[in-house]
Design an enzyme around this catalytic site. Structure first.
Site, PDB file in Angstrom:
ATOM      1  N   ASP A  82     -31.376  30.922 -55.819  1.00  0.00           N
ATOM      2  CA  ASP A  82     -31.260  32.334 -56.207  1.00  0.00           C
ATOM      3  C   ASP A  82     -32.615  32.920 -56.590  1.00  0.00           C
ATOM      4  OD1 ASP A  82     -28.664  31.760 -55.878  1.00  0.00           O
ATOM      5  OD2 ASP A  82     -28.007  32.287 -57.915  1.00  0.00           O
ATOM      6  N   GLU A  94     -35.537  32.350 -55.503  1.00  0.00           N
ATOM      7  CA  GLU A  94     -36.358  32.703 -54.356  1.00  0.00           C
ATOM      8  C   GLU A  94     -35.911  34.059 -53.792  1.00  0.00           C
ATOM      9  OE1 GLU A  94     -38.978  31.764 -53.232  1.00  0.00           O
ATOM     10  OE2 GLU A  94     -39.118  32.226 -51.084  1.00  0.00           O
ATOM     11  N   TYR A  95     -34.597  34.233 -53.731  1.00  0.00           N
ATOM     12  CA  TYR A  95     -34.048  35.502 -53.252  1.00  0.00           C
ATOM     13  C   TYR A  95     -34.518  36.641 -54.170  1.00  0.00           C
ATOM     14  CZ  TYR A  95     -30.461  39.010 -52.094  1.00  0.00           C
ATOM     15  OH  TYR A  95     -29.811  40.157 -51.744  1.00  0.00           O
ATOM     16  N   ASP A  96     -34.412  36.410 -55.472  1.00  0.00           N
ATOM     17  CA  ASP A  96     -34.805  37.450 -56.440  1.00  0.00           C
ATOM     18  C   ASP A  96     -36.294  37.778 -56.314  1.00  0.00           C
ATOM     19  OD1 ASP A  96     -32.239  37.400 -57.298  1.00  0.00           O
ATOM     20  OD2 ASP A  96     -32.623  36.204 -59.112  1.00  0.00           O
ATOM     21  N   LEU A 144       1.958  47.335 -43.253  1.00  0.00           N
ATOM     22  CA  LEU A 144       2.737  46.313 -42.558  1.00  0.00           C
ATOM     23  C   LEU A 144       4.163  46.241 -43.075  1.00  0.00           C
ATOM     24  CD1 LEU A 144       0.111  43.427 -42.600  1.00  0.00           C
ATOM     25  CD2 LEU A 144       0.762  44.829 -40.656  1.00  0.00           C
ATOM     26  N   GLU A 202      -3.259  35.082 -40.881  1.00  0.00           N
ATOM     27  CA  GLU A 202      -4.404  35.316 -41.781  1.00  0.00           C
ATOM     28  C   GLU A 202      -3.898  35.411 -43.211  1.00  0.00           C
ATOM     29  OE1 GLU A 202      -6.189  39.019 -40.615  1.00  0.00           O
ATOM     30  OE2 GLU A 202      -6.267  38.355 -38.550  1.00  0.00           O
ATOM     31  N   LYS A 247      -3.291  37.186 -46.611  1.00  0.00           N
ATOM     32  CA  LYS A 247      -3.142  38.604 -46.972  1.00  0.00           C
ATOM     33  C   LYS A 247      -3.856  38.809 -48.309  1.00  0.00           C
ATOM     34  CE  LYS A 247       0.127  42.369 -47.287  1.00  0.00           C
ATOM     35  NZ  LYS A 247      -0.270  42.868 -48.595  1.00  0.00           N
ATOM     36  N   ASP A 257      -5.297  40.381 -51.566  1.00  0.00           N
ATOM     37  CA  ASP A 257      -4.704  41.377 -52.460  1.00  0.00           C
ATOM     38  C   ASP A 257      -5.795  42.274 -53.042  1.00  0.00           C
ATOM     39  OD1 ASP A 257      -2.726  42.691 -53.702  1.00  0.00           O
ATOM     40  OD2 ASP A 257      -2.348  41.173 -55.243  1.00  0.00           O
ATOM     41  N   GLU A 277     -10.249  44.367 -46.266  1.00  0.00           N
ATOM     42  CA  GLU A 277      -9.732  44.456 -47.620  1.00  0.00           C
ATOM     43  C   GLU A 277     -10.880  44.209 -48.596  1.00  0.00           C
ATOM     44  OE1 GLU A 277      -6.552  45.184 -47.705  1.00  0.00           O
ATOM     45  OE2 GLU A 277      -5.779  44.594 -49.666  1.00  0.00           O
ATOM     46  N   TYR A 290     -10.784  42.464 -41.218  1.00  0.00           N
ATOM     47  CA  TYR A 290      -9.721  41.856 -40.407  1.00  0.00           C
ATOM     48  C   TYR A 290      -9.348  42.663 -39.172  1.00  0.00           C
ATOM     49  CZ  TYR A 290      -6.991  44.970 -43.380  1.00  0.00           C
ATOM     50  OH  TYR A 290      -6.517  46.051 -44.056  1.00  0.00           O
ATOM     51  N   LYS A 311      -0.014  38.211 -36.834  1.00  0.00           N
ATOM     52  CA  LYS A 311      -0.283  39.240 -35.825  1.00  0.00           C
ATOM     53  C   LYS A 311      -0.156  38.657 -34.421  1.00  0.00           C
ATOM     54  CE  LYS A 311      -3.711  41.186 -38.965  1.00  0.00           C
ATOM     55  NZ  LYS A 311      -5.107  41.423 -39.290  1.00  0.00           N
ATOM     56  N   LYS A 325       5.489  37.860 -47.618  1.00  0.00           N
ATOM     57  CA  LYS A 325       5.136  37.974 -49.039  1.00  0.00           C
ATOM     58  C   LYS A 325       5.627  36.744 -49.793  1.00  0.00           C
ATOM     59  CE  LYS A 325       3.468  42.235 -49.477  1.00  0.00           C
ATOM     60  NZ  LYS A 325       3.976  43.133 -50.445  1.00  0.00           N
ATOM     61  N   CYS A 338      26.812  65.751 -64.447  1.00  0.00           N
ATOM     62  CA  CYS A 338      25.377  65.558 -64.266  1.00  0.00           C
ATOM     63  C   CYS A 338      24.677  65.519 -65.632  1.00  0.00           C
ATOM     64  CB  CYS A 338      24.806  66.699 -63.424  1.00  0.00           C
ATOM     65  SG  CYS A 338      23.001  66.655 -63.347  1.00  0.00           S
ATOM     66  N   CYS A 350      22.384  68.912 -65.758  1.00  0.00           N
ATOM     67  CA  CYS A 350      22.877  70.293 -65.743  1.00  0.00           C
ATOM     68  C   CYS A 350      24.352  70.393 -66.092  1.00  0.00           C
ATOM     69  CB  CYS A 350      22.605  70.946 -64.388  1.00  0.00           C
ATOM     70  SG  CYS A 350      23.651  70.309 -63.075  1.00  0.00           S
ATOM     71  N   CYS A 353      24.977  65.152 -57.830  1.00  0.00           N
ATOM     72  CA  CYS A 353      25.122  66.457 -58.444  1.00  0.00           C
ATOM     73  C   CYS A 353      24.893  67.438 -57.291  1.00  0.00           C
ATOM     74  CB  CYS A 353      24.053  66.633 -59.521  1.00  0.00           C
ATOM     75  SG  CYS A 353      23.839  68.344 -60.009  1.00  0.00           S
ATOM     76  N   CYS A 405      20.237  72.697 -60.066  1.00  0.00           N
ATOM     77  CA  CYS A 405      20.044  71.658 -61.096  1.00  0.00           C
ATOM     78  C   CYS A 405      18.536  71.456 -61.331  1.00  0.00           C
ATOM     79  CB  CYS A 405      20.684  70.358 -60.628  1.00  0.00           C
ATOM     80  SG  CYS A 405      20.293  68.955 -61.666  1.00  0.00           S
TER      81      CYS A 405
END
Ligand code: IVH
Length: 671
Positions: free
Chosen positions: A34, A36-38, A84, A113, A115, A117, A170, A222, A286, A310, A404, A407, A422, A427
């Protein structure tokens, strides 16, 4: 350092930072520490500061913009962002597979794949440069959240090829970031987020991009909005293409040749799910072939070629404290369970719809009972069953009233319905619910006008019907509870903007019985203006594909009412658009072709054209291409090895053509 040298150095540094960033954020395989990246990033920042003319929008230093927005602009999706249909068990998956095979035959493979969240987003690249990112919104119009999405480090600001493409995926918050964020929130005495999905959505809806930048969001892509000329023929190739472009896809995908393979993949994830570093709520299945996808088509909301399995929802036990009644937009009385507040799948649940009296009897619910509660599809609270063994004898029976609750008029049970209604058109509850429907997302889509604000406006007598919304003043809004300057002017702006909506939004919003969002769109396309629709006869209406007798009658009756005409007059006077603005479908009567108004089914393998090409050409000539043969079919085009559909056509005495005949006719029409 002179400018030439600096330019060279900046390019070199950007390439390195981009490459290391790609390895770290997209591939999850860092090749340098990290630090080196910084170091490289800081060097780049310093150079760009010294030579501001060298900064560019795709530089890795330019992820977090300086400006805080007033509000998000709306963005129209060129291809709608669909959602979906759901499957909850093996049987639902087998039914899905059967429906698919009935239409495209037995040669199908699927891609499974995870899903994720989070929240669906669309990313637009022009000549390889990231130019716009948007939320799904209502599927057609989303919000421009580009400046927030730019802060997600796994979203490349420049692709590895200079293509113009719209991709979908996502955006989500990894579990660890979510936990850290909630801990920090709690320490500051703030309300924590219920789950990572809400946290991701909340972060991307902030007007200050610095907040999104601090939230460690991530993304998996996706799908591709429009494949155009890519030459890609399957979903799996599409995903590989996304990988080649440098976009992040989820590697836990599998191509399955049979539904049994799909089911075993799904089951394997029930166990593995808790160990993932991010939340998933199911598996998406899919159809892989894009030609088959096109043949299967979509319904108004979701493609027929995909389904979301799900995972079973968490269940908890609580007490049924009471049963309250609510009156809906159409007068239906719905009993609602009032529950001892309890946490389920991340949020506190205290109400659940019980739908109707029969359901209360069926479940044998008594007030005071201990009940099992879950969130269906992880969203909608539901009373699963009663725990009768835990009764104390203190529980009391529930009886539906005869009047009701809002009303006082007498309730009726219409023939063939389970629900009590009703039927008083005045109403107040029905009027209020109608107003809430009018402003909702699939209708006029007025941001900031939720149930609470509408109820307040209605109780304060500031609005009595939908036309009154267009007469509201800032002073009136400022008089409402918790309504500040900023929200009031945003709200007025959103109300104003809704005047320009295309006709189908208004049509759906008016709440004509049996007219859903899809039918509203068809009606808007066919009639073009509200006035023309208002004059339509039942015969004209049923002649339209997808409009049945019940709906046609309901539309005619609706437009016969004096008060409807009054209302339309007021809406017109307020400047509300009454015309269809979307793309015009080819209407059968406008086309002089053998296909005009005909329902055509394509089956078997075509040699000269792909099925999709054939479909497009027939549709361009006013035909309606459907997936299965029925008595309504006018013509079947049978390619080679056409099986059961051809046989069925012959059985029904439907005309059958071969590909050659189709091509001949198409040539005549020159398409
Ligand atoms: S495909 C037309 N694939 O689930 C198909 N969706 O209702 C569009 N989601 O709104 C969705 N992971 O936000 C697809 N691998 C995945 C997904 C996925 C999560 C979300 C997406 C969509 C919702 C489905």
């Amino acid at each position: 350092m002179d400018l030439q040298v600096a330019r060279q150095k900046v390019i070199e540094l950007r390439n390195l930072v981009n490459q290391y960033g790609y390895e770290y954020y997209v591939l999850d395989q860092p090749s340098v520490p990290d630090a080196e990246y910084d170091r490289l990033m800081n060097e780049l920042l310093a150079l760009e500061e010294q030579f501001p003319e060298l900064t560019s929008p795709d530089s890795p230093t330019q992820r977090v913009g300086g400006t805080v927005l007033d509000m998000f602009e709306k963005v129209e999706h060129r291809t709608p962002m669909l959602s979906l249909a759901n499957a909850f068990n093996d049987q639902d998956l087998r039914d899905f597979d059967r429906r698919i095979r009935q239409i495209v035959g037995d040669d199908v493979s699927y891609v499974c794949e995870l899903k994720i969240d989070g929240l669906a987003v669309s990313l637009k690249y022009e000549d390889g440069l990231f130019v716009q990112g948007a939320t799904r919104g209502d599927g057609t119009i989303g919000e421009d959240i580009t400046s927030n999405l730019r802060t997600i480090k796994s979203i490349p600001l420049r692709l590895r090829e200079n293509v113009t493409i719209e991709v979908r995926g996502e955006a989500f918050m990894p579990k660890r970031s979510f936990e850290a964020l909630n801990k920090a929130k709690e320490e500051r005495g703030e309300e924590p987020f219920a789950n990572p999905r809400n946290a991701a959505a909340g972060s991307l809806r902030q007007l200050d991009p610095k907040i999104a930048a601090s939230r460690n969001l991530d993304i998996f892509l996706y799908g591709i909005g429009d494949l155009g000329e890519t030459g890609i023929t399957s979903h799996s190739e599409g995903l590989d293409y996304l990988d080649r472009l440098g976009l992040k896809t989820n590697k836990e995908r599998r191509k399955c040749g049979t539904i049994d393979d799909v089911i075993s993949f799904v089951n394997s994830w029930v166990e593995k799910r808790p160990h993932l570093p991010y939340e998933i709520d199911g598996i998406v299945i899919k159809v892989d072939s894009l030609e088959q996808q096109a043949e299967l088509g979509t319904t108004a909301k979701s493609p027929r070629w995909a389904i979301a399995y799900k995972f079973p929802a968490e269940e908890v036990v609580t007490t049924l404290l009471n049963i309250e009644l609510t009156v809906g937009r159409t007068g239906v009385i719905t009993p609602t369970a009032i529950l001892e507040p309890v946490k389920v799948a991340g949020t506190t649940v205290q109400r659940a719809s019980l739908h109707n009296e029969d359901l209360i009897r069926e479940k044998d619910l008594k007030i005071g009972d201990k009940v099992v509660v879950k969130k269906a599809g992880d969203i909608i609270p539901e009373v699963v069953n009663v725990i009768a063994e835990q009764r104390t004898g203190q529980e009391t029976d529930f009886h539906m009233p005869t009047e009701c609750p809002e009303c006082g008029s007498e309730l009726v049970r219409l023939e063939g319905e389970v629900a009590l209604r009703c039927i008083n058109p005045k109403c107040p509850a029905q009027i209020r619910e109608g107003l809430i429907h009018f402003v909702s997302r699939d209708a006029m889509n007025i941001d900031g006008l939720g149930e609470k604000v509408i109820s307040q406006l209605f109780t304060e007598k500031l609005i009595a019907d939908v036309a009154d919304l267009y007469t509201l003043s800032k002073e009136q809004l400022l008089g409402l509870e918790r309504m500040g300057e900023k929200s009031a002017s945003n709200l007025l702006q959103a109300i104003e903007a809704s005047k320009a909506n295309s006709l189908e939004k208004l049509l759906f919003g008016m709440g004509i019985r049996h007219v859903g969002a899809k039918a509203a769109k068809t009606l808007a396309q066919v009639f073009g203006t509200m006035d023309r629709l208002a004059e339509a006869t039942a015969e004209e209406l049923v002649a339209i594909h997808d409009i049945g007798e019940k709906m046609a009658d309901s539309i005619v009756t609706f437009f016969q009412k004096e008060e409807v005409h009054e209302l339309l007059k007021e809406l017109k006077a307020a400047g509300v658009n009454m015309e269809y603005k979307g793309p015009q479908p080819v209407l059968a009567e406008q086309v002089d072709s053998v296909f005009a108004g005909k329902t055509v089914v394509l089956t078997g393998k075509l040699e000269q054209l792909t099925r999709n090409e054939a479909k497009e050409k027939i549709e361009a000539l006013g035909g309606n291409v459907s997936g299965s043969v029925s008595k309504k079919t006018d013509l079947v085009i049978a390619g080679i090895e056409a099986g059961s559909k051809r046989a069925k056509a012959e059985q029904f005495g439907i005309e059958v053509w071969d590909e050659e005949r189709l091509l001949e006719e198409l040539m005549k029409q020159e398409v």
